[in-house]
Design a protein around this motif. Structure first.
Motif, PDB file in Angstrom:
ATOM      1  N   ILE A   1      11.518  11.001  -6.541  1.00  0.00           N
ATOM      2  CA  ILE A   1      11.918  11.335  -5.173  1.00  0.00           C
ATOM      3  C   ILE A   1      11.015  10.605  -4.179  1.00  0.00           C
ATOM      4  O   ILE A   1      11.490  10.081  -3.154  1.00  0.00           O
ATOM      5  N   ARG A   2       9.730  10.599  -4.455  1.00  0.00           N
ATOM      6  CA  ARG A   2       8.791   9.935  -3.541  1.00  0.00           C
ATOM      7  C   ARG A   2       9.169   8.470  -3.341  1.00  0.00           C
ATOM      8  O   ARG A   2       9.247   7.985  -2.214  1.00  0.00           O
ATOM      9  N   GLN A   3       9.394   7.756  -4.432  1.00  0.00           N
ATOM     10  CA  GLN A   3       9.701   6.330  -4.319  1.00  0.00           C
ATOM     11  C   GLN A   3      11.053   6.088  -3.646  1.00  0.00           C
ATOM     12  O   GLN A   3      11.212   5.139  -2.883  1.00  0.00           O
ATOM     13  N   ASP A   4      12.016   6.946  -3.916  1.00  0.00           N
ATOM     14  CA  ASP A   4      13.366   6.746  -3.369  1.00  0.00           C
ATOM     15  C   ASP A   4      13.493   7.193  -1.912  1.00  0.00           C
ATOM     16  O   ASP A   4      14.187   6.550  -1.121  1.00  0.00           O
ATOM     17  N   VAL A   5      12.812   8.296  -1.549  1.00  0.00           N
ATOM     18  CA  VAL A   5      13.039   8.915  -0.246  1.00  0.00           C
ATOM     19  C   VAL A   5      11.868   8.729   0.717  1.00  0.00           C
ATOM     20  O   VAL A   5      12.064   8.393   1.889  1.00  0.00           O
TER      21      VAL A   5
ATOM     22  N   TRP B   1       0.811  -1.204   0.000  1.00  0.00           N
ATOM     23  CA  TRP B   1       0.000   0.000   0.000  1.00  0.00           C
ATOM     24  C   TRP B   1       0.852   1.266   0.000  1.00  0.00           C
ATOM     25  O   TRP B   1       0.523   2.257  -0.675  1.00  0.00           O
ATOM     26  N   ALA B   2       1.941   1.252   0.737  1.00  0.00           N
ATOM     27  CA  ALA B   2       2.769   2.455   0.862  1.00  0.00           C
ATOM     28  C   ALA B   2       3.340   2.904  -0.478  1.00  0.00           C
ATOM     29  O   ALA B   2       3.680   4.087  -0.652  1.00  0.00           O
ATOM     30  N   GLU B   3       3.464   2.004  -1.433  1.00  0.00           N
ATOM     31  CA  GLU B   3       4.035   2.345  -2.736  1.00  0.00           C
ATOM     32  C   GLU B   3       3.016   2.967  -3.684  1.00  0.00           C
ATOM     33  O   GLU B   3       3.363   3.379  -4.795  1.00  0.00           O
ATOM     34  N   THR B   4       1.768   3.050  -3.261  1.00  0.00           N
ATOM     35  CA  THR B   4       0.694   3.444  -4.169  1.00  0.00           C
ATOM     36  C   THR B   4       0.767   4.917  -4.564  1.00  0.00           C
ATOM     37  O   THR B   4       0.837   5.804  -3.715  1.00  0.00           O
ATOM     38  N   VAL B   5       0.742   5.142  -5.866  1.00  0.00           N
ATOM     39  CA  VAL B   5       0.526   6.473  -6.449  1.00  0.00           C
ATOM     40  C   VAL B   5      -0.595   6.294  -7.461  1.00  0.00           C
ATOM     41  O   VAL B   5      -0.413   5.668  -8.501  1.00  0.00           O
TER      42      VAL B   5
ATOM     43  N   LEU C   1       2.487  15.307  -3.869  1.00  0.00           N
ATOM     44  CA  LEU C   1       3.282  14.142  -4.263  1.00  0.00           C
ATOM     45  C   LEU C   1       4.384  13.783  -3.268  1.00  0.00           C
ATOM     46  O   LEU C   1       4.853  12.642  -3.268  1.00  0.00           O
ATOM     47  N   LEU C   2       4.781  14.716  -2.412  1.00  0.00           N
ATOM     48  CA  LEU C   2       5.858  14.420  -1.472  1.00  0.00           C
ATOM     49  C   LEU C   2       5.401  14.305  -0.025  1.00  0.00           C
ATOM     50  O   LEU C   2       6.178  13.888   0.834  1.00  0.00           O
ATOM     51  N   SER C   3       4.159  14.653   0.276  1.00  0.00           N
ATOM     52  CA  SER C   3       3.639  14.417   1.623  1.00  0.00           C
ATOM     53  C   SER C   3       3.420  12.930   1.829  1.00  0.00           C
ATOM     54  O   SER C   3       3.238  12.182   0.859  1.00  0.00           O
ATOM     55  N   PRO C   4       3.414  12.447   3.056  1.00  0.00           N
ATOM     56  CA  PRO C   4       3.360  10.997   3.295  1.00  0.00           C
ATOM     57  C   PRO C   4       2.001  10.347   3.083  1.00  0.00           C
ATOM     58  O   PRO C   4       1.892   9.128   3.188  1.00  0.00           O
ATOM     59  N   GLN C   5       0.958  11.126   2.815  1.00  0.00           N
ATOM     60  CA  GLN C   5      -0.323  10.519   2.452  1.00  0.00           C
ATOM     61  C   GLN C   5      -0.204   9.847   1.078  1.00  0.00           C
ATOM     62  O   GLN C   5       0.746  10.091   0.329  1.00  0.00           O
ATOM     63  N   ILE C   6      -1.177   9.012   0.743  1.00  0.00           N
ATOM     64  CA  ILE C   6      -1.187   8.357  -0.569  1.00  0.00           C
ATOM     65  C   ILE C   6      -1.716   9.360  -1.596  1.00  0.00           C
ATOM     66  O   ILE C   6      -2.831   9.858  -1.460  1.00  0.00           O
ATOM     67  N   PRO C   7      -0.931   9.682  -2.638  1.00  0.00           N
ATOM     68  CA  PRO C   7      -1.368  10.706  -3.593  1.00  0.00           C
ATOM     69  C   PRO C   7      -2.191  10.119  -4.746  1.00  0.00           C
ATOM     70  O   PRO C   7      -1.998   8.975  -5.156  1.00  0.00           O
TER      71      PRO C   7
ATOM     72  N   VAL D   1       8.726   6.800   0.342  1.00  0.00           N
ATOM     73  CA  VAL D   1       8.084   5.491   0.498  1.00  0.00           C
ATOM     74  C   VAL D   1       8.784   4.586   1.507  1.00  0.00           C
ATOM     75  O   VAL D   1       8.124   3.917   2.311  1.00  0.00           O
ATOM     76  N   PRO D   2      10.124   4.506   1.532  1.00  0.00           N
ATOM     77  CA  PRO D   2      10.776   3.636   2.527  1.00  0.00           C
ATOM     78  C   PRO D   2      10.477   4.011   3.978  1.00  0.00           C
ATOM     79  O   PRO D   2      10.740   3.210   4.886  1.00  0.00           O
ATOM     80  N   LEU D   3       9.919   5.202   4.210  1.00  0.00           N
ATOM     81  CA  LEU D   3       9.673   5.663   5.575  1.00  0.00           C
ATOM     82  C   LEU D   3       8.205   5.548   5.976  1.00  0.00           C
ATOM     83  O   LEU D   3       7.815   6.023   7.050  1.00  0.00           O
ATOM     84  N   LEU D   4       7.361   4.913   5.159  1.00  0.00           N
ATOM     85  CA  LEU D   4       5.919   4.952   5.387  1.00  0.00           C
ATOM     86  C   LEU D   4       5.353   3.745   6.139  1.00  0.00           C
ATOM     87  O   LEU D   4       4.136   3.616   6.254  1.00  0.00           O
ATOM     88  N   ASN D   5       6.197   2.885   6.632  1.00  0.00           N
ATOM     89  CA  ASN D   5       5.740   1.786   7.485  1.00  0.00           C
ATOM     90  C   ASN D   5       6.177   2.057   8.931  1.00  0.00           C
ATOM     91  O   ASN D   5       7.122   2.801   9.181  1.00  0.00           O
ATOM     92  N   ASP D   6       5.458   1.429   9.866  1.00  0.00           N
ATOM     93  CA  ASP D   6       5.791   1.557  11.286  1.00  0.00           C
ATOM     94  C   ASP D   6       5.830   3.023  11.735  1.00  0.00           C
ATOM     95  O   ASP D   6       6.723   3.443  12.491  1.00  0.00           O
ATOM     96  N   ILE D   7       4.868   3.801  11.274  1.00  0.00           N
ATOM     97  CA  ILE D   7       4.786   5.210  11.664  1.00  0.00           C
ATOM     98  C   ILE D   7       4.107   5.301  13.025  1.00  0.00           C
ATOM     99  O   ILE D   7       3.054   4.710  13.247  1.00  0.00           O
ATOM    100  N   PRO D   8       4.667   6.042  13.968  1.00  0.00           N
ATOM    101  CA  PRO D   8       4.061   6.129  15.302  1.00  0.00           C
ATOM    102  C   PRO D   8       2.755   6.921  15.273  1.00  0.00           C
ATOM    103  O   PRO D   8       2.561   7.787  14.409  1.00  0.00           O
TER     104      PRO D   8
END
Length: 639
Positions: free
Chosen positions: A535-539, A130-134, A441-447, A541-548
């Motif tokens: 940028i979204r996929q490289d920077v 899901w985190a990879e979704t655009v 496109l760069l905010s952590p929500q799904i765009p 997306v890797p940070l969108l799991n295990d968010i507090p």
């Protein structure tokens, strides 16, 4: 659910490259031919209509009814590809409501289909997280000159190169006529023959999967369309005449076969068509009188059926509720993956255009406080009073991760429900649109982007239908009457200028103009979107799991359209957004430390010199900067 409604959900596995899903409604192949079924509890008689090679009824066979109200007949007189329907006591001949293919339009006989005939070329596809979704929302009929699933196939490489990971199709279930948005579907298991039918849709999904693209489908479970819906003629129990919706009587979800019709439909698309996810349209308009909401049962069935596949659900719901998008262990969705967040769209639209009529009256054109709140914590209205609706709306959403929300600055509804279907590109300045696009496109929500948005399409996307006679006239007149409450259309003559939804020219004007990609300004916009999505996929997306929980915070400038948002993401990484949507520079407040402004590394700046100005304590007018730092670095600076 009881009785027939709890019939076992089965998948017919015939080989490694063929898929079929056995539904409660519709025919199924059995020993001795095919069993035909129709739920019509109060019908005095039902006959199976057998069609000839021209798709015309040529013979009729009596069917038998069981105690649950199902009429059944097994016969070998209809082979795959043969036409069939049902004749009522009145003499009216109707198609199968669970038809997989029609001999013609929604009024014709249905076709007996072998659901597992298609051999998949990418049967091993398992989806994407899901985190990879655009998302890229598109309308099949206007996306390409061909207006077909095959036409979409020809553009898949463009979408992949852009950085799209999921195409989302507006509804494709067969509706009356050959032109329409799809929200007037009446045969919910039948891909519209105008688009290429079942074979065409399966090939599109296959081709997308071969390129690593997901395919989502918009589905409508809150109403049926007005042309070709015969259910009420033989199964009045399918609807509640005493419960009204904007489209007529509510669907009777307290009836087990009715409930199963829709839940099976969702599972059918996901299994038989290998669809990766569904958007459930306007779930706030589903009038469910049972103790368990349809969406809850449907989503649970999907989660149970596909534990090993990446299958996702999204919803549209203007109540700003959260029970369906709550997270479980490690932030995993329990039911629905993401909610369409109209609040983000509305705040951006009002800031960019200063329009405040209709539902826009709830949003502020002189403050970015609502936008900052939505980006940081989910909804704008979290139990707050809405003047437009004259009541409190929503519940707290700040505990949810950003990925529980699907954000957009344009979509089919918000463009097409304007009188002339104008896009944001035509309504706001280029700098404002490009800032909004970077934030999206760069905010952590799904765009989500709407077709053509990637190159700054200016062609409108209007509301269009293909009805004639009294229905066509009613739709045309009703469309214009809808705008009488808006200042620009209070005069009858001004309303006459609104495009007629049934006119072919309205449909043609809504088609994308791919030739503009030859123009430098559109190529520049496309290149910018491609950079942002890379940028979204490289920077990001890797940070969108295990968010507090409660990961977002924000600061709004006094007397300025400037704000900052900080999201604490995976492993303590903090994503900072600094945005100034004003024309004048923003002198940054002392509460933002030097580490906030210069710590970590630059993710993106628009325009490019904005980051240098940020380091010097000021953000230029109409600019956006994203920076990424680690929480420990920030904590050290504060100490």
């Amino acid at each position: 659910m009881t009785g027939a409604g709890r019939a076992k959900i089965e998948t017919m596995t015939l080989s490694d490259d063929r898929f079929a899903y056995e539904t409660l409604w519709g025919p199924r192949f059995v020993e001795g031919g095919a069993e035909f079924r129709l739920w019509a509890p109060s019908a005095p008689s039902i006959e199976l209509a057998i069609g000839d090679e021209a798709g015309k009824p040529s013979d009729f066979l009596a069917m038998e009814k069981d105690e649950a109200g199902w009429w059944r007949l097994t016969t070998d007189r209809i082979a795959p590809g043969g036409a069939y329907g049902f004749r009522l006591e009145s003499g009216l001949i109707v198609p199968d409501p669970a038809s997989r293919q029609q001999f013609g339009n929604v009024h014709s006989l249905s076709v007996l289909v072998d659901p597992a005939a298609y051999r998949w070329e990418a049967p091993e596809w398992n989806g994407r997280p899901w985190a990879e979704t655009v998302f890229y929302e598109l309308h099949t009929g206007t996306f390409t000159p061909a207006g077909t699933f095959e036409g979409i196939c020809e553009k898949l490489d463009h979408l992949k190169a852009t950085g799209i990971t999921a195409i989302e199709l507006l509804p494709v279930a067969q509706f009356g006529g050959r032109r329409g948005w799809g929200y007037d579907g009446v045969l919910l298991y039948c891909p519209h023959e105008a688009y290429g039918g079942a074979e065409g849709l399966k090939r599109l999904v296959d081709e997308a999967h071969k390129r690593g693209l997901m395919v989502f489908l918009d589905v409508v479970y809150n109403h049926f369309g007005p042309d070709g819906n015969y259910l009420g003629a033989y199964a009045s129990e399918f609807f509640h005449e005493d419960i009204h919706t904007p489209w007529g009587p509510a669907i009777a979800y307290d009836e087990a076969p009715v409930r199963r019709f829709m839940i099976d439909n969702a599972l059918f698309w996901l299994e038989e068509y290998r669809i990766d996810g569904l958007r459930l349209d306007a779930i706030d308009s589903i009038k469910d009188t049972t103790d368990t909401p349809l969406v809850k049962e449907l989503a649970a069935a999907v989660r149970e059926r596909f534990p090993a596949r990446h299958v996702h659900l999204t919803t549209e719901d203007d109540r700003n509720i959260t029970w369906h998008i709550e997270r479980g262990e490690a932030g995993k969705p329990l039911l629905v993956s993401g909610e369409w967040n109209d609040d983000v769209h509305h705040t951006v639209h009002v800031l960019a255009t200063h329009e405040q009529e209709g539902y826009y009256e709830d949003y502020l054109k002189a403050s970015v406080s609502q936008l900052a709140r939505a980006l940081a914590t989910g909804f704008v209205f979290q139990g707050d009073y809405s003047a437009h609706r004259d009541k409190k709306v929503g519940t707290s959403s700040e505990h949810l991760p950003p990925t529980a929300f699907v954000n957009f600055i344009q979509n089919h509804d918000q463009i097409g429900n304007r009188a002339f279907g104008e896009r944001l590109t035509d309504l706001a300045s280029r700098r404002m649109v490009e800032c909004a696009q970077a934030i999206l496109l760069l905010s952590p929500q799904i765009p989500l982007m709407f077709m053509g948005e990637e190159w700054g399409e200016t062609h409108p996307f209007c509301f269009f239908t293909d009805f004639d006679g009294e229905l066509g006239e009613a739709v045309s007149n009703g469309r214009r009457a809808e705008f009488a409450k808006f200042a620009a259309f209070r005069d009858e003559h001004s309303r006459d200028l609104i495009p007629d939804p049934n006119s072919l020219t309205t449909f043609a004007a809504s088609s994308l103009d791919w030739s503009v990609l030859k123009r430098p300004n559109h190529r520049r916009r496309l290149a910018q979107v491609r950079r942002l999505l890379a940028i979204r996929q490289d920077v990001i997306v890797p940070l969108l799991n295990d968010i507090p929980p409660g990961c977002g915070s924000y600061h709004v400038a006094d007397g300025s359209l400037a704000f900052s948002v900080a999201w604490t993401l995976k492993d303590g990484q903090v994503l900072h957004l600094f945005a100034n949507l004003d024309d004048e520079p923003w002198p940054l407040p002392s509460s933002l430390t030097s580490t906030d402004l210069t710590g970590g590394h630059l993710v993106h700046a628009y325009p490019a010199e904005a980051d240098k100005a940020l380091a010097e304590g000021s953000l230029p007018g109409t600019s956006v900067v994203f920076r990424l730092a680690h929480q420990s670095l920030i904590a050290g600076a504060v100490a």
